[in-house]
Scaffold this motif. Structure first.
Motif, short mmCIF file in Angstrom:
data_model
loop_
_atom_site.label_atom_id
_atom_site.label_comp_id
_atom_site.label_asym_id
_atom_site.label_seq_id
_atom_site.Cartn_x
_atom_site.Cartn_y
_atom_site.Cartn_z
N UNK A 231 3.37 1.64 7.24
CA UNK A 231 2.30 0.66 7.48
C UNK A 231 2.66 -0.72 6.91
N UNK A 232 3.42 -0.76 5.81
CA UNK A 232 3.71 -2.05 5.17
C UNK A 232 4.61 -2.95 6.02
N UNK A 233 5.39 -2.37 6.92
CA UNK A 233 6.38 -3.14 7.67
C UNK A 233 5.69 -4.11 8.63
N UNK A 234 6.18 -5.35 8.66
CA UNK A 234 5.69 -6.43 9.54
C UNK A 234 4.30 -6.93 9.18
N UNK A 235 3.87 -6.64 7.96
CA UNK A 235 2.61 -7.22 7.48
C UNK A 235 2.91 -8.52 6.72
N UNK A 236 1.93 -9.42 6.68
CA UNK A 236 2.08 -10.65 5.92
C UNK A 236 2.15 -10.33 4.42
N UNK A 237 3.06 -11.05 3.74
CA UNK A 237 3.13 -10.92 2.30
C UNK A 237 2.20 -11.96 1.68
N UNK A 238 0.91 -11.64 1.71
CA UNK A 238 -0.10 -12.47 1.07
C UNK A 238 -1.32 -11.61 0.84
N UNK A 239 -2.39 -12.20 0.35
CA UNK A 239 -3.58 -11.41 0.00
C UNK A 239 -4.20 -10.75 1.23
N UNK B 236 -2.63 -9.94 3.94
CA UNK B 236 -1.72 -8.89 4.39
C UNK B 236 -1.88 -7.60 3.60
N UNK B 237 -2.02 -7.73 2.27
CA UNK B 237 -2.23 -6.55 1.42
C UNK B 237 -3.55 -5.87 1.78
N UNK B 238 -4.57 -6.66 2.00
CA UNK B 238 -5.88 -6.08 2.38
C UNK B 238 -5.78 -5.36 3.71
N UNK B 239 -5.03 -5.94 4.66
CA UNK B 239 -4.86 -5.31 5.97
C UNK B 239 -4.15 -3.96 5.85
N UNK B 240 -3.13 -3.89 4.99
CA UNK B 240 -2.40 -2.64 4.79
C UNK B 240 -3.35 -1.54 4.33
N UNK B 241 -4.19 -1.84 3.35
CA UNK B 241 -5.02 -0.78 2.78
C UNK B 241 -6.29 -0.53 3.57
N UNK B 242 -6.73 -1.48 4.37
CA UNK B 242 -7.80 -1.17 5.33
C UNK B 242 -7.31 -0.13 6.33
N UNK B 243 -6.05 -0.28 6.75
CA UNK B 243 -5.46 0.68 7.68
C UNK B 243 -5.28 2.04 7.01
N UNK B 244 -4.82 2.06 5.75
CA UNK B 244 -4.62 3.32 5.04
C UNK B 244 -5.95 4.03 4.77
N UNK B 245 -7.01 3.29 4.54
CA UNK B 245 -8.31 3.92 4.31
C UNK B 245 -8.83 4.60 5.57
N UNK C 175 -7.01 1.76 -5.65
CA UNK C 175 -6.25 1.46 -6.86
C UNK C 175 -4.96 0.70 -6.53
N UNK C 176 -4.25 1.15 -5.50
CA UNK C 176 -3.02 0.47 -5.10
C UNK C 176 -3.29 -0.94 -4.60
N UNK C 177 -4.35 -1.09 -3.82
CA UNK C 177 -4.70 -2.41 -3.29
C UNK C 177 -5.02 -3.38 -4.42
N UNK C 178 -5.85 -2.97 -5.36
CA UNK C 178 -6.24 -3.84 -6.46
C UNK C 178 -5.03 -4.22 -7.31
N UNK C 179 -4.12 -3.28 -7.54
CA UNK C 179 -2.93 -3.57 -8.32
C UNK C 179 -2.02 -4.59 -7.61
N UNK C 180 -1.76 -4.36 -6.31
CA UNK C 180 -0.86 -5.24 -5.59
C UNK C 180 -1.45 -6.64 -5.41
N UNK C 181 -2.77 -6.72 -5.23
CA UNK C 181 -3.39 -8.05 -5.11
C UNK C 181 -3.21 -8.84 -6.40
N UNK C 182 -3.25 -8.16 -7.54
CA UNK C 182 -3.02 -8.84 -8.81
C UNK C 182 -1.53 -9.13 -9.02
#
Length: 342
Positions: free
Chosen positions: A302-310, A312-321, A333-340
């Motif tokens: 899922x992480x591939x071809x996503x934006x490396x920004x806030x 993008x991280x939110x999009x990754x974990x919305x998809x994972x949820x 937990x992963x989303x909150x850690x990576x956003x920080x």
């Protein structure tokens, strides 16, 4: 715009993308026969050089929290912080055999002398008081356009008057992470505010003295003033400001870099590697002793071809949820850690 007589132009807008849009409009879309002094200021902003990596130079998370603007400029150089304690100047001169930068520096230095500050030009681009830098600048030359066939020299820079020095170090100190980049690191300079040299100096006083020195040099001077609405009504400025504030310009121009983030969380030890190019995660891998291997296998895809920004991280974990609704806590937990962390 036609500039026939020496002209002072002042922007009362504090949005950097509009102010840079006006500068570019003057430089490339105006017919200039006489010198211009363009005066402007910006709200809280980190300005990075054209080939710099914002993730390496800045604490982007803190900037977002405190409404600090990020701006990439077209010229090179390092990252700087600006606020309303900083004053920006742009000189535009028809190029002659006499070096316009020397003339412009004399105007700046004379303005400081009038305020009781003895300064001098140093190196190619700086103005210093003793061994402390109070001004840095850059230089650009246009060989002529259809609108203006004359060679035009642009000399722009900043004067530190009462800049928040704490913010300077705060926002230009990135979060601790292992990050290797092909971009250009900022060179840390010894800088000081004019107010530390003369406590009575204000931005307005400095600007008034700069105007006086420009008038003394060129005598018959016109004055033009613009507010935000007036700038937005000029189509070329509006288009340029939209380009300068776009995600593509601010982030996609970022050079290739790799990121390694490591953290012990409730669900295990996580070691994350991202290879980022034009601010897109082109390759990546998450290593972990987490007890949910199917989740991690899917996350690595899922992480591939996503934006490396806030976003993008939110999009990754919305998809994972959506894919793993039973692992909402892990995703959160992963989303909150990576956003920080980023």
């Amino acid at each position: 715009m036609q500039i026939i007589k020496p002209t002072i132009i002042k922007s009362n807008c504090h949005k950097i993308h509009l102010n840079l849009g006006l500068e570019q409009y003057l430089f490339s879309k105006s017919f200039i026969q006489s010198p211009i002094l363009y005066l402007w200021q910006n709200d809280k902003t980190i300005v990075i050089g054209r080939h710099q990596n914002p993730w390496k130079e800045c604490n982007l998370q803190l900037m977002q929290q405190n409404s600090v603007w990020l701006q990439r400029r077209s010229s090179g150089g390092g990252a700087v912080y600006q606020d309303l304690g900083n004053h920006c100047f742009t000189f535009l001169n028809a190029f002659t055999s006499q070096d316009p930068k020397t003339i412009n520096n004399d105007i700046l230095i004379n303005a400081l002398y009038n305020l009781g500050v003895e300064a001098q030009a140093s190196g190619r681009n700086d103005i210093v008081v003793g061994d402390k830098k109070v001004s840095g600048s850059a230089y650009q030359l246009s060989l002529g356009t259809k609108i203006n066939p004359n060679k035009i020299a642009l000399h722009h820079g900043t004067m530190l008057i009462d800049v928040d020095q704490n913010a300077l170090s705060q926002y230009l100190t990135p979060s601790k992470k292992k990050l290797e980049s092909k971009g250009i690191d900022s060179v840390k300079s010894r800088v000081t505010n004019l107010k530390e040299l003369n406590n009575s100096i204000t931005v307005r006083q400095y600007e008034d003295e700069l105007i006086k020195e420009f008038i003394k040099k060129y005598n018959d001077v016109e004055f033009k003033e613009f507010n935000q609405d007036q700038l937005l009504r000029i189509e070329d400025i509006k288009i340029e400001s939209e380009r300068l504030s776009s995600w593509e310009w601010l982030y996609q121009y970022t050079p290739q870099f790799t990121v390694n983030l490591e953290e012990k969380l409730k669900f295990g030890m996580f070691d994350v590697y991202f290879q980022v190019e034009q601010n897109i995660i082109q390759n990546g891998r998450i290593f972990t002793d987490c007890l949910y291997p199917d989740y991690i296998t899917q996350l690595n895809q899922v992480i591939i071809n996503k934006k490396y920004d806030f976003d993008g991280i939110k999009e990754i974990f919305n998809e994972m949820k959506l894919l793993f609704p039973q692992q909402i806590e892990l995703s959160t937990e992963l989303e909150q850690w990576l956003l920080k962390a980023i």
